[in-house]
Every structure is written in structure tokens, then in C-alpha cells.
Motif scaffolding. Structure first.
Motif, mmCIF file in Angstrom:
data_model
loop_
_atom_site.group_PDB
_atom_site.id
_atom_site.type_symbol
_atom_site.label_atom_id
_atom_site.label_comp_id
_atom_site.label_asym_id
_atom_site.label_seq_id
_atom_site.Cartn_x
_atom_site.Cartn_y
_atom_site.Cartn_z
ATOM 1 N N ALA A 311 0.950 -1.036 0.033
ATOM 2 C CA ALA A 311 0.130 0.011 0.131
ATOM 3 C C ALA A 311 0.880 1.475 -0.153
ATOM 4 C CB ALA A 311 -0.862 -0.121 1.284
ATOM 5 N N GLU A 312 2.039 1.177 0.718
ATOM 6 C CA GLU A 312 3.126 2.271 0.794
ATOM 7 C C GLU A 312 3.372 2.729 -0.674
ATOM 8 O OE1 GLU A 312 5.187 5.543 1.758
ATOM 9 O OE2 GLU A 312 3.621 4.667 2.695
ATOM 10 N N SER A 313 3.940 1.672 -1.578
ATOM 11 C CA SER A 313 4.448 1.860 -2.729
ATOM 12 C C SER A 313 3.204 2.514 -3.589
ATOM 13 C CB SER A 313 4.936 0.625 -3.525
ATOM 14 O OG SER A 313 6.262 0.341 -2.744
ATOM 15 N N ILE A 314 2.088 1.918 -3.687
ATOM 16 C CA ILE A 314 0.928 2.646 -4.228
ATOM 17 C C ILE A 314 0.814 4.015 -4.130
ATOM 18 C CG2 ILE A 314 -1.618 2.609 -4.609
ATOM 19 C CD1 ILE A 314 -0.079 0.214 -6.039
ATOM 20 N N LYS A 315 0.879 4.284 -2.848
ATOM 21 C CA LYS A 315 0.781 5.693 -2.209
ATOM 22 C C LYS A 315 1.755 6.397 -2.964
ATOM 23 C CE LYS A 315 0.885 8.558 1.970
ATOM 24 N NZ LYS A 315 0.878 8.575 3.285
ATOM 25 N N GLN A 316 2.968 6.132 -2.799
ATOM 26 C CA GLN A 316 4.153 6.764 -3.535
ATOM 27 C C GLN A 316 3.881 7.111 -5.096
ATOM 28 O OE1 GLN A 316 7.063 8.216 -2.097
ATOM 29 N NE2 GLN A 316 6.536 7.659 0.141
ATOM 30 N N MET A 317 3.479 5.998 -5.660
ATOM 31 C CA MET A 317 3.097 5.980 -7.219
ATOM 32 C C MET A 317 2.053 7.031 -7.415
ATOM 33 S SD MET A 317 3.361 2.070 -8.304
ATOM 34 C CE MET A 317 3.090 2.559 -9.990
ATOM 35 N N THR A 318 1.088 7.114 -6.572
ATOM 36 C CA THR A 318 -0.121 8.065 -6.912
ATOM 37 C C THR A 318 -0.077 9.228 -6.187
ATOM 38 O OG1 THR A 318 -1.431 6.799 -5.341
ATOM 39 C CG2 THR A 318 -1.670 5.859 -7.434
ATOM 40 N N SER A 319 0.973 9.486 -5.532
ATOM 41 C CA SER A 319 1.093 10.817 -4.914
ATOM 42 C C SER A 319 1.883 11.772 -5.907
ATOM 43 C CB SER A 319 1.544 10.761 -3.470
ATOM 44 O OG SER A 319 0.684 9.954 -2.741
ATOM 45 N N ARG A 320 1.707 13.219 -5.320
ATOM 46 C CA ARG A 320 2.509 14.074 -6.298
ATOM 47 C C ARG A 320 4.104 13.959 -5.827
ATOM 48 N NH1 ARG A 320 1.761 19.762 -8.629
ATOM 49 N NH2 ARG A 320 3.798 20.676 -8.589
ATOM 50 N N GLN A 321 4.956 13.736 -6.942
ATOM 51 C CA GLN A 321 6.387 13.777 -6.758
ATOM 52 C C GLN A 321 7.022 15.231 -6.896
ATOM 53 O OE1 GLN A 321 7.662 11.291 -4.722
ATOM 54 N NE2 GLN A 321 5.878 10.223 -4.470
ATOM 55 N N THR A 322 6.677 15.812 -7.907
ATOM 56 C CA THR A 322 7.317 17.218 -8.338
ATOM 57 C C THR A 322 7.016 18.051 -7.295
ATOM 58 O OG1 THR A 322 5.058 17.273 -9.514
ATOM 59 C CG2 THR A 322 6.766 16.530 -10.771
ATOM 60 N N ALA A 323 7.925 18.952 -7.174
ATOM 61 C CA ALA A 323 8.201 19.901 -6.186
ATOM 62 C C ALA A 323 7.028 20.791 -6.241
ATOM 63 C CB ALA A 323 9.507 20.496 -6.310
ATOM 64 N N PRO A 324 6.608 21.666 -5.142
ATOM 65 C CA PRO A 324 5.332 22.546 -5.371
ATOM 66 C C PRO A 324 5.667 23.741 -6.268
ATOM 67 C CG PRO A 324 6.212 22.108 -3.100
ATOM 68 C CD PRO A 324 7.074 21.406 -3.771
ATOM 69 N N GLU A 325 6.682 24.111 -6.334
ATOM 70 C CA GLU A 325 7.005 25.060 -7.385
ATOM 71 C C GLU A 325 6.824 24.968 -8.747
ATOM 72 O OE1 GLU A 325 10.897 23.822 -5.892
ATOM 73 O OE2 GLU A 325 9.112 24.150 -4.936
ATOM 74 N N ILE A 326 6.865 23.378 -8.964
ATOM 75 C CA ILE A 326 6.872 23.016 -10.387
ATOM 76 C C ILE A 326 5.402 22.863 -10.885
ATOM 77 C CG2 ILE A 326 7.270 20.952 -12.037
ATOM 78 C CD1 ILE A 326 9.582 20.277 -10.139
ATOM 79 N N LYS A 327 4.629 23.230 -12.063
ATOM 80 C CA LYS A 327 3.169 23.264 -12.009
ATOM 81 C C LYS A 327 2.594 21.792 -12.601
ATOM 82 C CE LYS A 327 3.696 24.491 -17.174
ATOM 83 N NZ LYS A 327 3.196 23.011 -17.723
ATOM 84 N N ASP A 328 3.608 21.056 -13.084
ATOM 85 C CA ASP A 328 3.309 19.726 -13.555
ATOM 86 C C ASP A 328 3.007 18.833 -12.187
ATOM 87 O OD1 ASP A 328 3.595 19.857 -16.585
ATOM 88 O OD2 ASP A 328 5.170 20.805 -15.784
ATOM 89 N N SER A 329 2.089 18.089 -12.186
ATOM 90 C CA SER A 329 1.827 17.236 -11.081
ATOM 91 C C SER A 329 1.685 15.865 -11.438
ATOM 92 C CB SER A 329 0.414 17.246 -10.621
ATOM 93 O OG SER A 329 0.166 16.589 -9.414
ATOM 94 N N TYR A 330 3.083 14.948 -11.124
ATOM 95 C CA TYR A 330 3.484 13.870 -11.552
ATOM 96 C C TYR A 330 3.853 13.061 -10.380
ATOM 97 C CZ TYR A 330 4.556 10.127 -15.250
ATOM 98 O OH TYR A 330 4.866 9.222 -15.799
ATOM 99 N N GLY A 331 3.415 11.833 -10.387
ATOM 100 C CA GLY A 331 3.890 10.711 -9.252
ATOM 101 C C GLY A 331 5.122 10.094 -9.589
ATOM 102 N N LEU A 332 5.000 8.633 -9.413
ATOM 103 C CA LEU A 332 6.096 7.742 -9.935
ATOM 104 C C LEU A 332 5.378 6.815 -11.038
ATOM 105 C CD1 LEU A 332 7.460 6.538 -6.438
ATOM 106 C CD2 LEU A 332 8.272 8.504 -7.992
ATOM 107 N N GLY A 333 5.689 7.469 -12.064
ATOM 108 C CA GLY A 333 5.328 6.474 -13.525
ATOM 109 C C GLY A 333 3.816 6.803 -13.816
ATOM 110 N N LEU A 334 3.175 7.766 -13.047
ATOM 111 C CA LEU A 334 1.658 8.201 -13.301
ATOM 112 C C LEU A 334 1.344 9.689 -13.191
ATOM 113 C CD1 LEU A 334 -0.020 5.378 -10.958
ATOM 114 C CD2 LEU A 334 -0.466 5.756 -13.280
ATOM 115 N N SER A 335 0.634 10.227 -14.044
ATOM 116 C CA SER A 335 0.153 11.816 -13.828
ATOM 117 C C SER A 335 -0.685 11.408 -12.524
ATOM 118 C CB SER A 335 -0.512 12.000 -14.998
ATOM 119 O OG SER A 335 0.442 12.261 -16.024
ATOM 120 N N VAL A 336 -0.595 12.425 -11.892
ATOM 121 C CA VAL A 336 -1.745 12.586 -10.606
ATOM 122 C C VAL A 336 -2.485 13.692 -10.338
ATOM 123 C CG1 VAL A 336 -0.128 10.801 -9.587
ATOM 124 C CG2 VAL A 336 0.216 13.294 -8.981
ATOM 125 N N GLY A 337 -3.628 13.783 -9.893
ATOM 126 C CA GLY A 337 -4.360 14.966 -9.496
ATOM 127 C C GLY A 337 -4.966 14.653 -8.125
#
Length: 391
Positions: A311-337
Motif C-alpha cells: 500500500a505504501e508503494s501505491i501511495k508513493q506512485m499515486t502521490s505528487r512527487q514533483t516539487a510545489p513550485e513545479i506546475k506539472d503534477s506527476y507521481g512515480l510513472g503516473l500523472s496524478v491529481g
């Protein structure tokens, strides 16, 4: 005889109890919903702005609807079928990320490890800080690129390198990744988002180095077979090629469609000798197979009672990994909203995991652009699916 007050109390209790029961959709209702979804997309086919589509809706534990519209082959008037095969292209990225996260689950690497820890060819990689036609000025980056950065498109690696010509599948994975290590970074790691096949391909190479088996074998044994993804492959067989939907683009006049080949890939597609697995975009699949992968994500890493990812890996993949100042919202291998994640492919395929509604939406087409209003067809499918299954 019971008093009216008692009867009213019991009626209220019964009504409240019924509201708490899960909604049960009868087979007839599901069939009606499928017809409604097809009807929402059919006008685009009739208008010659969409060749054809397979559209699947699922919950985390069952397929709710599979609808088809239009043609898999316009010239041959071959109807689109539920089991049609598609090049899913960059949807492969999420599947590659899942494979790497399995190794994170096993404690064999960490997301913030430097890539050079597992791939020594990246040691000493430099950053290009100034460039023109006559010179390139290089500098050592503040830190080496990390596993997290290659999975989130923030590493500074390019999309691809000149060695990956004329097609993206013409180099063994090891050689392609060496060409990335030889290329200066395009920006300081972690500071920007730049969509990068090179980053995800590098993740695939880490998978095979750590696991000790070829990347494609790891994918098959650890991901595709456990999920029952029998039609997901880098090399379609002869029988699968017969089910491959033709690819289309707008004609020159922008009034209709013309058939094209997949220019990013080498033909024949079943050629193991001259085609190599591309972790960032090489997979072929069906709507049904892709839905199984998405259901596993929606179910927090579990498939049919068996855990595939933590469940933790899924959380990491589906959570925003790009920094707050970056407009693009991307997780790990997935676009995220805020309440969804997903990914598209180069030929307009798309998968969306809607956590708010508990739905998986799979859109399978083969289009390099659309004439007229064809680009609105995917949204028409989504709206019809949501209205039918999550009003």
C-alpha cells in the motif's frame, strides 16, 4: 393492529436501511449502460473524426462495462472488438514503475538512492549550464540523479538520445541507458519537470540489474502473469497482430482519416532479433489487460486477494512527487491529481483511476491526432461512463 405512528417509524427505518445497501446493477442495466456509452461516441465515428474505440469501465473488483464503437480497420470495414490489441506506448511507464517498486518493497533499493549506486556508468555525469552552436559548458550537479527523479521526470535526462534512431526500440536496453549516462543533464536534478523516456528506461535497466533477470522477463513473471495480463507484450505474436487496431492520423485536408504505421517502432512487430523492450513506451495490450493493472492500483496493490505491491508503494506512485513550485503534477510513472491518477499513450490511449468514484476508465484508440472534433471523443466516453456508473 399497529398504530400509524409505529407503521411510520418502521417505514422510515426500512427506507434508511435500504439506502445503506450497496447499489446492485442488474445485467440488463449494465447492458443499457454499455449501449449508452457506445451511443455517446458513435457520432465521432459517423463523422469520420474517430476510427474506433474500446471503452472499459471497472470497479476495483469487477468489470462493469466494455463498449466498442467503429472500426479496427476502416478500409477492410473490420469492426472494433473487445479483444482488439493496441500499442499503449507511454502507459508502459506506470507498469515499469510498478516493477521497480516491487524491488523497493523487497528492500533492494530506496527511492532516494542515486542511480549511480546501481548503474556505475552514471558516475560523474555532468550538467550542461551553457550551450550554443559552438560550445557546451559543463558543471557538476549539486547531487547525482536519484531513482525518485528518474521515475518522476525531474532528473534532467533528455527525452531520448540521437543513438535511438530511427526507432525507439532499436537498441538493447543496456546500450540505450549507457547513451543517457554519456549525455549531459539538461537542468539541475529535481528543479524542473521534463517528460523523459530516458528516465523510465533507466528505471527498467535498474530492475534487470538488481533482479538479475532481463527486464522483460521480470515484467512477465512478476507483473503480467500474476495479474492475468495475457495479452500484454513487447512483441505481439502473429495471432495478436491480427487483432491489432490500425493507426490513423488526420488527412492533409483535415476532413477525415488516413492509415499510418507506428513510426516510433521497427517492423515487423514480432521481430525479437531487431526489436528490443522499451520500458518507457514499448508495450502492447488490450482494454481488459490494462484494466487489471489499474484495478490493482485502485485496490492499493492487491489483485484477487493477492498482494502485488505494498500500500505504501501505491501511495508513493499515486502521490505528487514533483516539487510545489513545479506546475506539472506527476507521481512515480503516473500523472496524478487530487483524487485520480492515470496515464496516456502516444496514440491517444488513456487509463484513468478515479479514486473518488471508485472507477477505472480505459480508453483504447490508435490515433496520431484527430480531425474536426475527434479529440472530444474521449471526454464523451468519460462523461457517459460516469453518468452511468457514478451519477
Amino acid at each position: 393492529m399497529k398504530s400509524p405512528q409505529v407503521i411510520r417509524s418502521f417505514t422510515g427505518f426500512l427506507a434508511a436501511a435500504l439506502l445503506m445497501l450497496p447499489l446492485v446493477r442488474l445485467p440488463g442495466a449494465a447492458a443499457d449502460a454499455t449501449e449508452t456509452i457506445t451511443a455517446a461516441v458513435q457520432p465521432f465515428v459517423s463523422g469520420n473524426t474517430l476510427a474506433g474505440a474500446v471503452m472499459l469501465v471497472a470497479s476495483k473488483d469487477k468489470v462493469l462495462s466494455v463498449a466498442t464503437a467503429g472500426w479496427a480497420d476502416i478500409a477492410a470495414q473490420k469492426p472494433m472488438t473487445r479483444d482488439a490489441l493496441f500499442w499503449i506506448a507511454s502507459q508502459s511507464k506506470a507498469m515499469t514503475a510498478s516493477a521497480l517498486m516491487m524491488l523497493v518493497d523487497e528492500g533492494k533499493l530506496q527511492l532516494d538512492d542515486p542511480v549511480e549506486k546501481y548503474l556505475p556508468e552514471f558516475k560523474g555525469q555532468m550538467l550542461a549550464v551553457e550551450r550554443d552552436d559552438d560550445h557546451v559548458l559543463l558543471r557538476k550537479p549539486a547531487h547525482p540523479i536519484t531513482v525518485r527523479e528518474i521515475l518522476s521526470h525531474t532528473s534532467g535526462l533528455p527525452f531520448s538520445t540521437p543513438m535511438e534512431q530511427p526507432t525507439l526500440d532499436g537498441l538493447p536496453l543496456r546500450d540505450a541507458v549507457r547513451s543517457y549516462a554519456m549525455t549531459p543533464l539538461q537542468f539541475p536534478p529535481g528543479t524542473k519537470y521534463q517528460y523523459s523516456n530516458a528516465g523510465i528506461n533507466t528505471a527498467g535497466r535498474i530492475v534487470e540489474v538488481i533482479s538479475g533477470m532481463p527486464y522483460e522477463k521480470f515484467m512477465d513473471e512478476r507483473l503480467f502473469k500474476p495479474l492475468g495480463m495475457k495479452d500484454t507484450t513487447f512483441w505481439p505474436t502473429a495471432s495478436q497482430v491480427k487483432r491489432l487496431a490500425k493507426s490513423y492520423k488526420p488527412n492533409q485536408a483535415q476532413t477525415g482519416l488516413e492509415e499510418i504505421s507506428i513510426t516510433q517502432l521497427h517492423y515487423p512487430l514480432s521481430d525479437h532479433a531487431n526489436r528490443y523492450p522499451m520500458p518507457a513506451g514499448g508495450l502492447f495490450s488490450t482494454a481488459s489487460d490494462t484494466a487489471k493493472f489499474c484495478q490493482m492500483i485502485l485496490n492499493d496493490g492487491v489483485c484477487e486477494g493477492k498482494r502485488v505491491l505494498s500500500a505504501e508503494s501505491i501511495k508513493q506512485m499515486t502521490s505528487r512527487q514533483t516539487a510545489p513550485e513545479i506546475k506539472d503534477s506527476y507521481g512515480l510513472g503516473l500523472s496524478v491529481g487530487p483524487d485520480w491518477c492515470g496515464h496516456g499513450g502516444a496514440n491517444a490511449t488513456n487509463m484513468q483511476i478515479d479514486r473518488k468514484r471508485g472507477l477505472v476508465l480505459i480508453w483504447m484508440v490508435q490515433h496520431s491526432g484527430f480531425p474536426g472534433n475527434g479529440g472530444q471523443s474521449q471526454e464523451a466516453f468519460k462523461q457517459a461512463a460516469i453518468a452511468a456508473f457514478a451519477p
